[in-house]
Design a protein around this motif. Structure first.
Motif, PDB file in Angstrom:
ATOM      1  N   LYS A 221       2.544  44.349  39.205  1.00 28.58           N
ATOM      2  CA  LYS A 221       2.058  43.008  39.528  1.00 28.58           C
ATOM      3  C   LYS A 221       0.568  42.984  39.827  1.00 28.58           C
ATOM      4  CE  LYS A 221       5.041  40.387  41.377  1.00 28.58           C
ATOM      5  NZ  LYS A 221       5.988  39.930  42.389  1.00 28.58           N
ATOM      6  N   GLY A 332       7.677  29.653  38.190  1.00 27.31           N
ATOM      7  CA  GLY A 332       8.663  30.139  39.164  1.00 27.31           C
ATOM      8  C   GLY A 332       9.785  30.829  38.427  1.00 27.31           C
ATOM      9  N   LEU A 371      10.007  31.846  34.538  1.00 24.66           N
ATOM     10  CA  LEU A 371       9.770  33.271  34.252  1.00 24.66           C
ATOM     11  C   LEU A 371      11.074  34.052  34.384  1.00 24.66           C
ATOM     12  CD1 LEU A 371       6.460  33.814  36.284  1.00 24.66           C
ATOM     13  CD2 LEU A 371       6.725  33.046  33.912  1.00 24.66           C
ATOM     14  N   GLY A 403       2.938  35.099  52.457  1.00 25.76           N
ATOM     15  CA  GLY A 403       2.389  34.540  51.221  1.00 25.76           C
ATOM     16  C   GLY A 403       1.732  35.606  50.373  1.00 25.76           C
TER      17      GLY A 403
HETATM   18  N1  UDP Z   1       7.306  35.974  42.382  1.00 23.64           N
HETATM   19  C1  UDP Z   1       7.670  36.582  41.197  1.00 23.64           C
HETATM   20  N2  UDP Z   1       8.138  35.809  40.173  1.00 23.64           N
HETATM   21  C2  UDP Z   1       8.264  34.465  40.295  1.00 23.64           C
HETATM   22  C3  UDP Z   1       7.900  33.850  41.518  1.00 23.64           C
HETATM   23  C4  UDP Z   1       7.419  34.644  42.550  1.00 23.64           C
HETATM   24  O1  UDP Z   1       7.538  37.794  41.055  1.00 23.64           O
HETATM   25  O2  UDP Z   1       8.704  33.825  39.343  1.00 23.64           O
HETATM   26  C5  UDP Z   1       6.789  36.873  43.443  1.00 23.64           C
HETATM   27  C6  UDP Z   1       5.355  36.638  43.858  1.00 23.64           C
HETATM   28  O3  UDP Z   1       4.453  37.214  42.943  1.00 23.64           O
HETATM   29  C7  UDP Z   1       5.345  37.319  45.219  1.00 23.64           C
HETATM   30  C8  UDP Z   1       6.758  37.091  45.723  1.00 23.64           C
HETATM   31  O4  UDP Z   1       7.547  36.717  44.600  1.00 23.64           O
HETATM   32  O5  UDP Z   1       5.128  38.703  45.093  1.00 23.64           O
HETATM   33  C9  UDP Z   1       6.833  35.975  46.741  1.00 23.64           C
HETATM   34  O6  UDP Z   1       6.358  36.431  47.960  1.00 23.64           O
HETATM   35  P1  UDP Z   1       5.651  35.447  48.982  1.00 23.64           P
HETATM   36  O7  UDP Z   1       5.330  36.259  50.190  1.00 23.64           O
HETATM   37  O8  UDP Z   1       4.493  34.742  48.327  1.00 23.64           O
HETATM   38  O9  UDP Z   1       6.730  34.300  49.291  1.00 23.64           O
HETATM   39  P2  UDP Z   1       8.320  34.321  49.581  1.00 23.64           P
HETATM   40  O10 UDP Z   1       8.983  34.078  48.246  1.00 23.64           O
HETATM   41  O11 UDP Z   1       8.650  35.645  50.174  1.00 23.64           O
HETATM   42  O12 UDP Z   1       8.515  33.148  50.495  1.00 23.64           O
END
Ligand code: UDP
Length: 498
Positions: A221, A332, A371, A403
């Motif tokens: 990532k 998302g 995604l 976040g």
């Molecule tokens: N993420 C992902 N694919 C998606 C949406 C989100 O890999 O389609 C990942 C994003 O890159 C991040 C994680 O999910 O690494 C979300 O972590 P974050 O702390 O921003 O928020 P949470 O979902 O834990 O509330």
């Protein structure tokens, strides 16, 4: 599994040697090694046990193998245990508890809940007792195994730390119920670790440390992508038309774009491209959760685009052009991957509705992407590529535990807009390493912030440069491990002298 204790297998991960071969990471690894050399005499001969409630899924399970591998390499024997139970109701209870800590759900935990929690804690403590020695170190992750830790402390007396990965910066009836349920277990802990000071319950004040979550700069990532790799990922994932041959084959599952009729279809076609490599791009990538603020971001973007036609705005030609061609990417997880999340489905349905109501011209400039989640690697590469193609990355959250999406964008030297939600304000200092929106539900403020950053390339470059430095200094795994080593040594010293 041995008996009923689950010992997850750890896949091979990068070694410190690998990271330190990269010139920009070398100083961080050197610092970490120096810190380890100082504390290791205190820790030698002890095994560090990390205990959580799942071997797969979720941020903790993803982060633990990496931490464990690197701590081992630094000379600290580290093992991972996962609590298990046949009682499915336990997981419903701990899910309710998790929600309460986030301020959601009915503020009630019953005597039955307590009996269930204690029963499962006892079962697991008994199974683990033979593995752990009184001189070992025990780190318990999150509320699920907290009772197990407390019981083991009673029986073995080893240094005991609780790592809580969740929290809310508000006191609500829900949070009070959850924290008062957990209080008696917390009593046995020598120390607790939270992601933000606002999350610490009163009874742990004075025994709590802040360790921020962190990212691995070499993960799929976050790692650098050469122009060829980046284009390859965009082509392989269906985000760019492959008008030229590329080296790697298409991903098994490709990204999908919301079509004008509200169905999901190919992200690009001959006649319709996103323009990720050409246009200014504003991106938010998150779970489809109301608290992520997708809807007001969409509305803010629409208002910003409308400003192009407003003669009262004194835009120069370049900025007018920029606003004409800028596109918003809202991405998302594939909705079929979140079928067990009815609220996520509802939020997505509302967004689809909002998209369908946009005028056709605007629909071309708003790109909603689904995604695929089947392959974590391919999903991570898509997130990486999308963030790298962005002019501005937004995380318009109403609430945010930390976040990581902001951290990931900042690491990639992107101008990042967050909000004052607790986790985001830990990372972004408004006007220094990014910009913060005061009211994420105020579409005009969102439009103003986007306008300001898009208009000023110099500001973007200063903010993004600082953002990367901030992540480098505060939110990379090396610093995080350094904090852990210090805390472990401090806890050993303190418990030895009591
Ligand atoms: N993420 C992902 N694919 C998606 C949406 C989100 O890999 O389609 C990942 C994003 O890159 C991040 C994680 O999910 O690494 C979300 O972590 P974050 O702390 O921003 O928020 P949470 O979902 O834990 O509330």
């Amino acid at each position: 599994m041995t008996g009923m204790v689950e010992i997850p297998k750890i896949e091979e991960a990068f070694t410190l040697q690998y990271y330190e071969a990269l010139h920009h990471l070398m100083p961080s690894v050197t610092d970490l090694r120096a810190q380890a050399a100082m504390v290791m005499p205190l820790l030698k001969g002890r095994t560090l046990w990390m205990v959580n409630s799942t071997a797969q899924g979720g941020g903790v399970a993803e982060m633990l193998p990496k931490m464990i591998t690197l701590l081992e390499e630094l000379g600290l024997e580290t093992r991972w245990l996962v609590i298990t139970t046949e009682e499915r109701r336990f997981y419903d209870l701990t899910k309710r508890m998790h929600n309460l800590i986030h301020g959601e759900g009915e503020p009630r935990l019953t005597d039955d809940d307590r009996a269930l929690y204690d029963r499962v804690s006892r079962e697991n403590a008994e199974r683990m007792e033979g593995l752990i020695g009184p001189d070992d170190l025990l780190v318990i992750h999150d509320p699920q195994p907290m009772g197990v830790g407390a019981l083991l402390k009673e029986r073995l007396g080893m240094p005991l730390i609780w790592r809580c990965h969740i929290g809310l910066d508000e006191h609500l009836p829900q949070t009070r119920v959850a924290w008062s349920f957990l209080e008696r277990y917390a009593d046995g802990y020598d120390h607790a670790v939270f992601s933000a000071p606002e999350y610490i319950p009163d009874y742990l004040a004075g025994r709590a440390t802040i360790i921020h979550p962190a990212i691995d700069p070499q993960s799929h990532k976050n790692r650098d992508l050469s122009p060829h790799k980046l284009v390859g990922i965009l082509c392989n994932s269906g985000l760019k038309h492959d008008s030229h041959p590329v080296l790697t084959p298409p991903f098994e599952q490709r990204a999908q774009r919301l079509q004008r009729d509200g169905t999901w279809g190919p992200a690009v076609t001959d006649g319709s491209q996103i323009g990720l490599l050409y246009r200014p791009i504003v991106t938010q990538i998150s779970r489809w959760d109301r608290l992520k603020g997708f809807a007001p971001l969409l509305e803010g973007f629409v208002r910003l685009k409308k400003r192009t036609d407003d003669p009262a705005r004194n835009y120069d030609e370049r900025h007018r052009r920029r606003l004409e061609i800028v596109r918003l990417v809202l991405a998302g997880p594939d909705p079929s991957a979140v079928q067990d999340d009815p609220e996520g489905q509802e939020v997505l349905a509302e967004l689809i509705d909002a998209y369908r109501r946009l005028p056709e011209r605007m629909q071309h400039d708003v790109v909603m992407l689904s995604l695929p989640m089947q392959s974590r690697k391919e999903n991570a590469l898509m997130v990486n590529a999308l963030q790298r193609c962005s002019t501005v990355v937004v995380q318009n959250s109403l609430r945010e535990g930390f976040g990581l999406t902001a951290t990931e964008a900042m690491w990639k030297r992107k101008a990042t807009i967050g909000t004052y939600a607790c986790g985001l304000r830990q990372q972004i200092r408004s006007g220094v390493d990014g910009a913060l929106i005061k009211d994420p539900s105020d579409a005009d403020e969102v439009a103003d912030k986007l306008d300001r950053l898009l208009q000023d390339p110099t500001l973007r470059s200063v903010l993004s440069r600082n953002a990367q430095r901030r992540v480098f200094q505060e939110f990379l795994i090396f610093g995080q491990l350094g904090h852990w080593l210090q805390l472990l040594a401090q806890t050993v010293e303190e418990t030895a002298s009591t």
